[in-house]
Design a protein around this motif. Structure first.
Motif, mmCIF file in Angstrom:
data_model
loop_
_atom_site.group_PDB
_atom_site.id
_atom_site.type_symbol
_atom_site.label_atom_id
_atom_site.label_comp_id
_atom_site.label_asym_id
_atom_site.label_seq_id
_atom_site.Cartn_x
_atom_site.Cartn_y
_atom_site.Cartn_z
ATOM 1 N N PRO A 103 34.752 -45.214 47.433
ATOM 2 C CA PRO A 103 35.229 -45.991 46.290
ATOM 3 C C PRO A 103 36.572 -46.642 46.612
ATOM 4 N N LEU A 104 36.909 -47.717 45.932
ATOM 5 C CA LEU A 104 38.279 -48.213 45.875
ATOM 6 C C LEU A 104 38.841 -47.752 44.529
ATOM 7 N N PRO A 105 39.957 -47.033 44.535
ATOM 8 C CA PRO A 105 40.347 -46.273 43.345
ATOM 9 C C PRO A 105 40.677 -47.107 42.116
ATOM 10 N N GLY A 106 41.102 -48.352 42.315
ATOM 11 C CA GLY A 106 41.403 -49.183 41.156
ATOM 12 C C GLY A 106 40.239 -50.016 40.673
ATOM 13 N N VAL A 107 39.090 -49.900 41.374
ATOM 14 C CA VAL A 107 37.939 -50.762 41.093
ATOM 15 C C VAL A 107 36.711 -49.961 40.673
ATOM 16 N N THR A 108 36.429 -48.883 41.407
ATOM 17 C CA THR A 108 35.122 -48.230 41.345
ATOM 18 C C THR A 108 35.055 -47.162 40.268
ATOM 19 N N THR A 109 34.003 -47.228 39.469
ATOM 20 C CA THR A 109 33.650 -46.120 38.583
ATOM 21 C C THR A 109 32.911 -45.090 39.425
ATOM 22 N N THR A 110 33.475 -43.903 39.559
ATOM 23 C CA THR A 110 32.927 -42.900 40.462
ATOM 24 C C THR A 110 31.945 -41.969 39.760
ATOM 25 N N LYS A 111 31.113 -41.332 40.589
ATOM 26 C CA LYS A 111 30.204 -40.284 40.134
ATOM 27 C C LYS A 111 30.466 -39.041 40.987
ATOM 28 N N PRO A 112 30.578 -37.877 40.379
ATOM 29 C CA PRO A 112 30.879 -36.663 41.147
ATOM 30 C C PRO A 112 29.822 -36.393 42.218
ATOM 31 N N GLY A 113 30.247 -36.423 43.478
ATOM 32 C CA GLY A 113 29.339 -36.141 44.582
ATOM 33 C C GLY A 113 28.848 -37.360 45.325
ATOM 34 N N SER A 114 29.185 -38.550 44.852
ATOM 35 C CA SER A 114 28.730 -39.771 45.508
ATOM 36 C C SER A 114 29.895 -40.464 46.200
ATOM 37 N N ALA A 115 29.640 -40.948 47.444
ATOM 38 C CA ALA A 115 30.637 -41.765 48.141
ATOM 39 C C ALA A 115 30.618 -43.206 47.641
ATOM 40 N N CYS A 116 29.693 -43.505 46.762
ATOM 41 C CA CYS A 116 29.619 -44.764 46.009
ATOM 42 C C CYS A 116 29.103 -45.945 46.830
#
Length: 652
Positions: A429-442
């Motif tokens: 993920p890019l921290p200011g852009v990506t909505t993350t999911k626990p356990g995913s590299a996105c």
């Protein structure tokens, strides 16, 4: 042992975590502009990063030369890594900025500014030249996590000498193999390094390695870290402090071709011989600087960054040394273990230095979970604003614990997928852009194209497949040292025109990538890649062992644990003492990191009628799963006998 999580386990909840409006507003990147730019023109995108993040002695006119599987990036450009990491910051008036806050395990502390580091690097570069090292030569570095380690690496880059860092936990045999393969002329080491409060010998392992081989090594430079008694061979061995005492600090950085070999780093393969992964200069430095800056939202004038890895692995090369120093940031470097002097050691360091980014492994996070929330709760961790994970897929439970108890439920988590071979981050993920999911590299980073394929090499748009990279990237390996055909066969032969990473993954309905770990015979133990073949060879090296098979079984703490099954030679009795002796023999041959969690002494191994060992069944036994179809076995009763033996051993 716990069963290995399936992709379905990752989807039992559908929680998503967008960056907070406050984080997004202040982030270096808060929209899709970098992705759009890279998709529009890949080469122009990386050329811009190279010119903005790196200083060139001679600008490049060609961005990419691609003759599959061989790539050259910025080939006619010239630059120096040491200059980019040090000189240019000092010349810009930032010499007093702290480069490293170093913590030694017994409580030692040292603050190194960019000016301090530059002086020491120049002096050691002159030491290297005085010992006869020239551009293109190779040296081995076998050291603890002390400041002399990055100093030695940067001194090599200053004069065009390639380094091969060997993890300090490796054995004499591993040192011999790596030095012989690289034809290293010099080894840089220390008398010992501290581990859990006590010296752990290093020079003694170098001596043993040179007694058994590696005649190419002409000199050994030794740092006196622990003041232990060591043997110094006259004419060959030199104390660091003595040889540095009279060294000049006048040593200009020499411009290097962008494709000049920067370093070798050996990694396990599916054959017993480790592979010397080759990384060169311009493309590598560009991608590690880019990913360090944007993955961690790095603001050098504000942040205190800590990658809690060992420089002996690629994570330390890229994200303790080269990426952070190129970006002119202040970093923390730590010699010891997370449990010495107490289990709150990391949180104490975070609090004292006001660390803003912490980058560590899922194995460590799971260990912290076992130790309990009371340890981080002793300390103020509110300075942390970005958390990172590296080395293996992170399970959602560990992700959530990290998020809640270390990040205060507010710091974005960047789960990074990459390899020794890729040089830098590939999926994160890019921290200011990506909505993350626990356990995913996105998602793949801007400038990297990742695709899943099925057994036939056809793209997979949802569900499981094999992770491949479809286009070259700047920090990609340039080959395997001395064996270009092995490079082609290992990484580019499985699926035509694609780099196959050796990992399985799945795509969910939103396009998020979920890494599932290795699909070949390389195990991922605490983020370290270890070949089953290497461990099997070490087991069979024991005089009592006739045959061996090794599998990586799911483990709650280390991700995978090494489980060995061995058949004894005639005349040897299967005793608990012998089992432990065989297990420790692997540690002697390969180092403690490769020591099996368990070794079972068995009468036979499950084999097909053609004689192939069915490791799947051994893994199923180790993980307590149903064995499924065993009809292809020459003797189906063998597996039941092994299972009964394993059950008995666990009861003991």
């Amino acid at each position: 042992m716990a069963s290995e999580p399936t992709i379905e386990d990752y989807y039992i909840e559908d929680r998503t975590f967008p960056p907070s409006p406050e984080f997004t507003a202040a982030a270096l990147v808060n929209d899709r502009s970098l992705y759009d730019e890279a998709e529009a023109d890949l080469e122009a995108f990386w050329a811009r990063q190279a010119r903005e993040l790196v200083t060139w002695d001679q600008d490049f006119s060609t961005v990419l030369e691609w003759d599959l599987p061989f790539a050259k990036w910025f080939a006619d450009g010239k630059l120096n890594v040491s200059y980019n990491c040090l000189d240019r910051h000092v010349e810009a008036g930032r010499g007093d900025k702290v480069a490293y806050y170093w913590e030694g395990e017994p409580g030692d502390k040292l603050t190194l500014t960019y000016s301090d580091l530059l002086t020491e690097v120049k002096k050691f570069a002159n030491v290297l030249k005085g010992l006869g090292l020239e551009k293109g030569d190779r040296v081995a570095i076998y050291m603890p996590m002390i400041p002399e380690l990055p100093i030695a690496m940067l001194a090599c880059t200053r004069i065009g000498v390639a380094h091969s860092v060997i993890f300090g936990g490796f054995s004499p045999d591993a040192i011999t193999d790596r030095c012989e393969d690289a034809e290293a002329k010099l080894i840089i080491t220390a008398d010992a390094g501290y581990r859990r409060g006590a010296p752990s010998g290093l020079k003694v392992n170098v001596d043993a390695a040179l007694e058994s081989g590696a005649t190419c090594v002409e000199h050994v430079v030794v740092v006196n870290r622990c003041d232990t008694d060591v043997t110094m061979t006259s004419g060959r061995d030199h104390w660091w402090h003595e040889i540095m005492a009279d060294a000049s600090d006048d040593c200009p950085a020499e411009p290097m071709d962008a494709e000049q070999l920067l370093y070798l780093l050996y990694t396990s393969g599916t054959t017993a011989k480790p592979k010397g992964i080759m990384h060169t200069t311009g493309g590598y430095l560009t991608q590690v600087a880019f990913t360090h800056k944007y993955t961690f939202d790095m603001k050098p004038d504000e942040d205190i960054y800590w990658c809690a890895a060992d420089i002996g692995w690629v994570t330390g090369h890229s994200y303790i040394v080269y990426g952070p120093l190129t970006n002119g940031c202040t970093g923390v470097m730590y010699e010891g273990t997370p449990d010495t002097p107490g289990q709150d050691r990391l949180w104490d360091i975070v609090e004292r230095y006001r660390v803003t980014q912490l980058y560590t492994a899922p194995t460590a996070i799971r260990t912290f979970m076992k130790w309990g929330v009371q340890e981080p709760q002793k300390h103020d961790l509110s300075s942390l604003r970005v958390l990172g994970t590296v080395g293996e897929p992170i399970n959602p439970e560990a992700w959530m614990w990290y998020h809640e108890h270390i990040g205060g439920s507010s710091a974005p988590i960047v789960d990074t997928w990459w390899q020794t071979e890729t040089g830098g981050h590939m999926i994160t993920p890019l921290p200011g852009v990506t909505t993350t999911k626990p356990g995913s590299a996105c998602f793949a980073i801007p400038g990297v194209t990742a695709e899943l394929v099925d057994d036939n090499g056809d793209p997979v748009t949802k569900g499981g497949g094999y992770l491949t990279i479809t286009k070259p990237w700047p920090s990609m390996l340039r080959g395997i040292w001395g064996d270009p055909e092995r490079y082609r066969e290992t990484y580019w032969s499985a699926y035509e025109g694609r780099y196959f990473a050796g990992d399985g993954a799945k795509l969910d309905e939103d396009g998020y990538l979920w890494l599932l770990g290795r699909v070949d015979d390389v195990m991922n133990v605490s983020g370290h890649r270890i070949s089953t073949t290497e461990v099997e060879s070490a087991l069979v090296d024991h005089p009592a062992v006739a045959e061996a098979a090794v599998v990586g079984a799911a483990d709650d703490t280390t991700g995978q644990a090494i489980i060995g099954y061995t058949i004894l030679r005639g005349g040897n009795e299967a005793t608990e003492e012998l089992r432990e002796e065989v297990r420790q023999h692997v540690s002697t041959k390969l180092g403690a990191i490769a020591r099996p969690k368990a070794v079972f002494l068995v009468d036979d191994l499950p084999k097909t009628r053609s004689g192939k060992i069915m490791r799947r069944l051994l893994r199923d036994v180790a993980e307590g799963r149903d064995l499924g179809d065993t009809t292809t076995l020459a003797d189906a009763g063998v597996v039941e006998a092994i299972r009964e033996g394993a059950d008995t051993a666990e009861e003991d």
